[in-house]
Design a protein around this motif. Structure first.
Motif, PDB file in Angstrom:
ATOM      1  N   LEU A 561       0.867  -1.301  -0.022  1.00 16.17           N
ATOM      2  CA  LEU A 561       0.111   0.130  -0.341  1.00 16.17           C
ATOM      3  C   LEU A 561       0.895   1.425  -0.042  1.00 16.17           C
ATOM      4  O   LEU A 561       0.575   2.289  -0.530  1.00 16.17           O
ATOM      5  CB  LEU A 561      -0.893  -0.092   1.073  1.00 16.17           C
ATOM      6  N   GLU A 562       1.807   1.252   0.672  1.00 17.09           N
ATOM      7  CA  GLU A 562       2.967   2.251   0.721  1.00 17.09           C
ATOM      8  C   GLU A 562       3.434   2.609  -0.630  1.00 17.09           C
ATOM      9  O   GLU A 562       3.681   3.831  -0.959  1.00 17.09           O
ATOM     10  CB  GLU A 562       3.986   2.079   1.864  1.00 17.09           C
ATOM     11  N   ARG A 563       3.882   1.584  -1.374  1.00 15.96           N
ATOM     12  CA  ARG A 563       4.519   1.769  -2.646  1.00 15.96           C
ATOM     13  C   ARG A 563       3.631   1.795  -3.667  1.00 15.96           C
ATOM     14  O   ARG A 563       4.004   2.346  -4.911  1.00 15.96           O
ATOM     15  CB  ARG A 563       5.291   0.388  -2.809  1.00 15.96           C
ATOM     16  N   ALA A 564       2.137   1.674  -3.602  1.00 11.86           N
ATOM     17  CA  ALA A 564       1.356   1.905  -4.851  1.00 11.86           C
ATOM     18  C   ALA A 564       1.435   3.170  -5.279  1.00 11.86           C
ATOM     19  O   ALA A 564       1.374   4.425  -4.740  1.00 11.86           O
ATOM     20  CB  ALA A 564      -0.122   1.577  -4.165  1.00 11.86           C
ATOM     21  N   MET A 565       1.632   3.151  -6.745  1.00 15.33           N
ATOM     22  CA  MET A 565       1.715   4.466  -7.405  1.00 15.33           C
ATOM     23  C   MET A 565       0.618   5.160  -7.604  1.00 15.33           C
ATOM     24  O   MET A 565       0.506   6.560  -7.770  1.00 15.33           O
ATOM     25  CB  MET A 565       2.370   4.304  -8.655  1.00 15.33           C
ATOM     26  N   ALA A 613     -13.876   4.131   3.187  1.00 12.10           N
ATOM     27  CA  ALA A 613     -12.962   5.248   3.343  1.00 12.10           C
ATOM     28  C   ALA A 613     -11.916   5.212   2.271  1.00 12.10           C
ATOM     29  O   ALA A 613     -11.533   4.318   1.837  1.00 12.10           O
ATOM     30  CB  ALA A 613     -12.066   5.337   4.635  1.00 12.10           C
ATOM     31  N   PRO A 614     -11.150   6.349   1.876  1.00  8.10           N
ATOM     32  CA  PRO A 614     -10.132   6.205   1.044  1.00  8.10           C
ATOM     33  C   PRO A 614      -8.908   5.558   1.519  1.00  8.10           C
ATOM     34  O   PRO A 614      -8.718   4.979   2.438  1.00  8.10           O
ATOM     35  CB  PRO A 614      -9.636   7.793   0.881  1.00  8.10           C
ATOM     36  N   PRO A 615      -8.237   4.917   0.572  1.00  7.10           N
ATOM     37  CA  PRO A 615      -7.129   4.023   0.901  1.00  7.10           C
ATOM     38  C   PRO A 615      -6.064   4.659   1.821  1.00  7.10           C
ATOM     39  O   PRO A 615      -5.565   4.041   2.649  1.00  7.10           O
ATOM     40  CB  PRO A 615      -6.381   3.676  -0.319  1.00  7.10           C
ATOM     41  N   ALA A 616      -5.917   5.912   1.648  1.00  9.87           N
ATOM     42  CA  ALA A 616      -4.944   6.506   2.720  1.00  9.87           C
ATOM     43  C   ALA A 616      -5.417   6.476   4.110  1.00  9.87           C
ATOM     44  O   ALA A 616      -4.498   6.129   5.113  1.00  9.87           O
ATOM     45  CB  ALA A 616      -5.050   8.079   2.255  1.00  9.87           C
ATOM     46  N   ASP A 617      -6.765   6.207   4.285  1.00  8.43           N
ATOM     47  CA  ASP A 617      -7.068   6.001   5.678  1.00  8.43           C
ATOM     48  C   ASP A 617      -6.598   4.794   6.433  1.00  8.43           C
ATOM     49  O   ASP A 617      -6.410   4.749   7.592  1.00  8.43           O
ATOM     50  CB  ASP A 617      -8.546   6.086   5.895  1.00  8.43           C
ATOM     51  N   THR A 618      -6.544   3.885   5.526  1.00  2.30           N
ATOM     52  CA  THR A 618      -6.233   2.483   5.751  1.00  2.30           C
ATOM     53  C   THR A 618      -4.594   2.606   6.353  1.00  2.30           C
ATOM     54  O   THR A 618      -4.033   2.029   7.390  1.00  2.30           O
ATOM     55  CB  THR A 618      -6.063   1.471   4.739  1.00  2.30           C
ATOM     56  N   LEU A 619      -3.901   3.048   5.438  1.00  8.70           N
ATOM     57  CA  LEU A 619      -2.552   3.381   5.464  1.00  8.70           C
ATOM     58  C   LEU A 619      -1.967   4.044   6.886  1.00  8.70           C
ATOM     59  O   LEU A 619      -1.426   3.867   7.781  1.00  8.70           O
ATOM     60  CB  LEU A 619      -1.772   3.950   4.350  1.00  8.70           C
ATOM     61  N   THR A 620      -2.967   5.260   7.140  1.00 11.68           N
ATOM     62  CA  THR A 620      -2.842   5.879   8.170  1.00 11.68           C
ATOM     63  C   THR A 620      -3.101   5.284   9.529  1.00 11.68           C
ATOM     64  O   THR A 620      -2.387   5.226  10.512  1.00 11.68           O
ATOM     65  CB  THR A 620      -3.806   7.282   8.178  1.00 11.68           C
ATOM     66  N   LEU A 621      -4.084   4.374   9.396  1.00 12.70           N
ATOM     67  CA  LEU A 621      -4.592   3.689  10.768  1.00 12.70           C
ATOM     68  C   LEU A 621      -3.396   2.554  10.827  1.00 12.70           C
ATOM     69  O   LEU A 621      -2.769   2.568  12.535  1.00 12.70           O
ATOM     70  CB  LEU A 621      -5.711   2.593  10.193  1.00 12.70           C
ATOM     71  N   PHE A 622      -2.826   2.028  10.124  1.00  8.56           N
ATOM     72  CA  PHE A 622      -1.476   1.130  10.649  1.00  8.56           C
ATOM     73  C   PHE A 622      -0.266   1.753  10.860  1.00  8.56           C
ATOM     74  O   PHE A 622       0.585   1.208  11.468  1.00  8.56           O
ATOM     75  CB  PHE A 622      -1.439   0.346   9.299  1.00  8.56           C
TER      76      PHE A 622
END
Length: 833
Positions: A561-565, A613-622
């Motif tokens: 998820l962090e690397r997804a462009m 929610a936007p994918p960024a919310d998932t990344l923020t949670l983790f």
């Protein structure tokens, strides 16, 4: 004069124009403006080159190469709004298309040197000698497709029919006629690349030079081709590294190659192949396939795919095959070896399965760490033979199979045996079991008579070469390394101790034994089936479920998820996390669940909250809770019981019997065959010819007959085995003989005897000259190996060197065609031998 944004010059020659507009959304839509520039451009006296060779071939355009760009990086999904659009305005040029990067000056200079015309059907002698007729036909089919402007071309040819030699001959023709300037020969393993390089260094051309002496070849160690190189051999993995993985390194341009030949193009085909050492950069075969397509899409090149077993994705990329030469056809033509009906190895455990009772203490091994733990089972656990050595290790079953292999394939028998295991550690088990079984059955044996060859052994390519060329090893156990592409003609036995669910992978495995090996007198090969693979694949479906890979950890997915462009890529990874989270949260209970809910809120609502929610919310949670991924990955979900069970159940060999396509016995097989022939003898053209018009039989009709019977489960090898079992004798009849026996009651007579008697009848039917007798006797000898007398038989080298049919026909006052028909009738129309 029109104002041009940019003009391209090479060595003082104006070769192209560039229309560059920042911010335009429809890039190819501006091609019209570039065309206007190319028509109206005027050069100074110093720049003009009236003798430029391409000017004569252009239609109103004064320069051949047109480019349009908006400066945005190339994105395949939005290629009309990004990248660099290119059009070659010459008559031989292709349609406008997007480039991921700019051509180099060398790319454009070399393109100008290519031949203007390409007559695929011109009369000529091929430059590579010793080709078989079907290989010549395949080259013609490819050249016809290229001449018609086809950019994606598929050749489907059975394993063992010489795809590599065909590819070399095809490359020779296309290069010497300057249709292409540089070819990338793409393989998926170093072993296949080295095999191809060896073939290039040993293939003779009409000029008495080897292929690589005529056209310089860049080998696997060379990152980029040098200017003189006309062919480069490389692996997919190497090209991925060179093109995509190091953005700061010098990499090939999209125009480096203008033809890509993909060997073994079915790669990425199966759900149950193990990843090889070269594949460690990919999580799974979908990753590999995605990268494989990126390599193909990066280069602006015509693409030719070679495969014996086209997979769905192969056809999606390359389209339908322009030429097909199948296994059964190659067997009929005598180029490949047929196999006898599979022999089913039955043990006590394979019949009953393995069962662990509730309350039983069972050892379970984690294959990743090798740790063995003891568990008391809450419920009964059962395993069928398909899961042996994948989900349950059973030494007794492997020893029973090894006993069968030792008895059926003795070490003094000519030929070699290849055994397919489920896993690398299973291969070790089989090696030890087979060594013990051979010693027990035949006395002490050399230690290296049995070997494992997988990606984990030292120098596997050297071991493959030893298996091919040396007396030992005689028995080899593998997993995936020897399933495709490797050529060991001396293999006469295949043993399946591994269930696969892919028809393509199974066909590739069978292909390891189809090659002829005249030096050991190889007439057929045998298949030994210990896991019901043959019966399983009769009903296999090509449908594949689309599911989340349960082996991926949360930590891996968060890293993805962090690397997804792009936002689409991030949403794709987010959705995988949501699906995995739903499953995992069901197993988190007690204090651990209370702790997580204190921090995260109600866990049952969490997956839906992240989904909406936007994918960024998932990344923020983790990121806010860095321990969360580890907690979820290590939660007690019962995964430890998904390890490999260790069975100590006893086993014994019950039988090794022929499998007649699911029929219970050879008698049932013969009855099914006779019923099929009688039901179709007046409807199927091939059966009509064999039963009612043998005088008119041709090779084409014989091939059609073989294909028809094979499609319904009847091959000559199986019929010979079945009739031989029933009559307790090996009856060397021909396929036509079996058909006529089923339809008309003709006696089953060895085919050679039929030919000898038929020739005698023809010789006694009239007075012949000594020359005519000599030719008839030679034709009779040829008929023993090629069972239909038609004019094509005179194309064989024995007759071709004397002028072939046209010349020999003169010796019979131009009546040889009818005489060949009479000979067919004399062989088949008589009911007595």
């Amino acid at each position: 004069m029109a104002r041009v944004d940019y003009v391209l010059f090479i060595d003082g020659r104006c070769i192209g124009v560039i229309e560059a507009k920042r911010g335009i959304s429809d890039v190819p839509g501006r091609l019209g403006q570039a065309k206007r520039y190319a028509r109206d451009i005027r050069l100074t006296a110093d720049e003009a080159l009236p003798s430029s060779p391409w000017l004569q071939g252009l239609d109103r355009f004064r320069v051949p190469f047109l480019f349009v760009t908006n400066g945005r990086p190339y994105v395949k999904q939005f290629e009309t709004k990004s990248g660099i659009w290119f059009w070659d305005a010459r008559p031989t040029g292709s349609n406008p298309h997007a480039l991921p990067e700019w051509f180099s000056p060398q790319d454009l200079s070399e393109r100008l040197e290519q031949t203007e015309g390409f007559d695929a059907l011109a009369e000529r002698e091929l430059g590579v000698t010793g080709l078989r007729p079907y290989q010549t036909d395949a080259i013609t089919a490819v050249e016809t497709a290229i001449a018609a402007g086809q950019k994606n071309i598929l050749l489907a040819m059975a394993t063992g029919t010489g795809k590599t030699r065909l590819a070399i001959a095809l490359m020779y023709e296309l290069l010497r006629r300057k249709r292409f300037r540089r070819i990338l020969f793409l393989v998926d393993r170093n072993a296949l690349g080295r095999q191809t390089l060896d073939a290039m260094s040993t293939t003779d051309t009409a000029g008495f030079l080897k292929f690589d002496q005529v056209f310089p070849v860049a080998d696997l160690t060379k990152k980029f081709p040098e200017a003189p190189d006309r062919v480069q051999v490389a692996t997919v993995q190497a090209m991925i590294r060179r093109v995509f993985e190091d953005p700061d390194a010098v990499r090939p341009t999209p125009g480096t190659y203008d033809l890509i030949i993909v060997d073994e193009a079915h790669r990425g085909y199966t759900l149950d192949a193990e990843l090889r050492e070269d594949d460690l950069g990919f999580r799974n075969l979908d990753d590999y396939l995605s990268a494989y397509r990126r390599v193909l899409d990066y280069f602006v090149a015509t693409r030719i795919a070679l495969t014996a077993t086209p997979a769905l994705h192969t056809r999606e990329i390359f389209g339908p095959a322009v030429f097909h030469y199948g296994y059964r056809q190659a067997v009929i033509d005598g180029y490949l070896i047929d196999h006898r009906p599979p022999r089913r190895i039955t043990t006590a455990l394979s019949q009953t399965g393995i069962s662990f009772e509730a309350g039983e203490d069972v050892s379970i091994i984690d294959p990743r760490t090798g740790q063995i733990d003891l568990f008391n089972l809450d419920d009964q656990v059962d395993f069928e033979v398909a899961e042996f050595n994948k989900k349950v290790l059973t030494a007794a079953f492997n020893r029973a199979v090894a006993d069968a292999v030792a008895r059926e394939c003795p070490p003094n028998e000519r030929g070699k045996t290849l055994i397919f295991a489920s896993r690398d550690d299973h291969a070790d088990t089989l090696v030890n079991a087979l060594r013990e079984a051979l010693t027990e059955e035949y006395g002490p044996q050399p230690h290296d008579i049995v070997e494992k060859i997988t990606g984990s052994v030292d120098k596997p390519l050297d071991r493959i070469k030893a298996f091919k060329n040396d007396p030992r090893p005689k028995y080899v156990v593998t997993v995936d390394l020897l399933t495709t592409g490797v050529d060991v003609p001396a293999i006469t036995n295949l043993v399946f101790v591994r269930r696969v669910n892919s028809r393509i992978l199974y066909d590739q495995m069978i292909g390891r034994a189809t090659r002829r090996c005249d030096e050991i007198g190889k007439e057929y090969f045998r298949i030994f089936d210990a896991v019901d693979i043959y019966a399983n694949l009769q009903e296999v479906s090509d449908m594949r479920p689309v599911v989340v890979n349960p082996a991926l950890s949360f930590a891996t997915l968060i890293s993805d998820l962090e690397r997804a462009m792009t936002e689409d890529d991030r949403a794709f990874v987010r959705d995988q996390i949501v699906v995995k989270l739903r499953l995992r949260l069901k197993h988190i209970e007690g204090q651990q669940r209370e702790t997580l809910e204190t921090v995260l809120g109600p866990l049952t609502a969490l997956p839906d909250r992240l989904r909406d929610a936007p994918p960024a919310d998932t990344l923020t949670l983790f990121q806010q809770h860095p321990l969360l991924a580890g907690i979820l990955d290590n939660a007690n979900t019962g995964r430890e019981r998904d390890g490999v069970y260790i069975s100590e159940h006893d086993d014994e060999l019950i039988s090794v019997e022929d499998d007649f396509g699911g029929r219970a016995s050879p008698v049932d097989y013969i009855e099914s065959f006779e019923a099929f022939v009688k039901a179709n003898m007046n409807a199927a053209p091939a059966l009509i010819a064999a039963t009612q018009k043998p005088r008119e039989l041709t090779r084409k009709e014989l091939k059609a007959l073989a294909v028809l019977l094979d499609a319904n489960g009847f091959s000559e090898a199986s019929l010979r085995q079945a009739y031989g079992r029933v009559r307790n004798a090996d009856i060397a009849a021909h396929l036509i003989g079996f058909v006529r026996q089923a339809a008309l009651g003709d006696p089953l007579v060895p085919y050679e005897t039929r030919v000898e008697n038929g020739v005698k009848r023809i010789l006694a039917s009239r007075t012949w000259t000594s020359t005519q007798k000599r030719w008839l006797e030679r034709i009779g000898r040829a008929l023993k190996a090629q069972p239909v007398g038609d004019p094509d038989i005179l194309a064989d080298p024995l007759f071709a060197q004397a002028g072939g049919f046209e010349v020999i026909d003169q010796a019979f006052d131009h009546g040889l065609g009818d005489i060949l028909k009479d000979l067919n009738g004399a062989i088949w129309d008589h009911h007595v031998a």
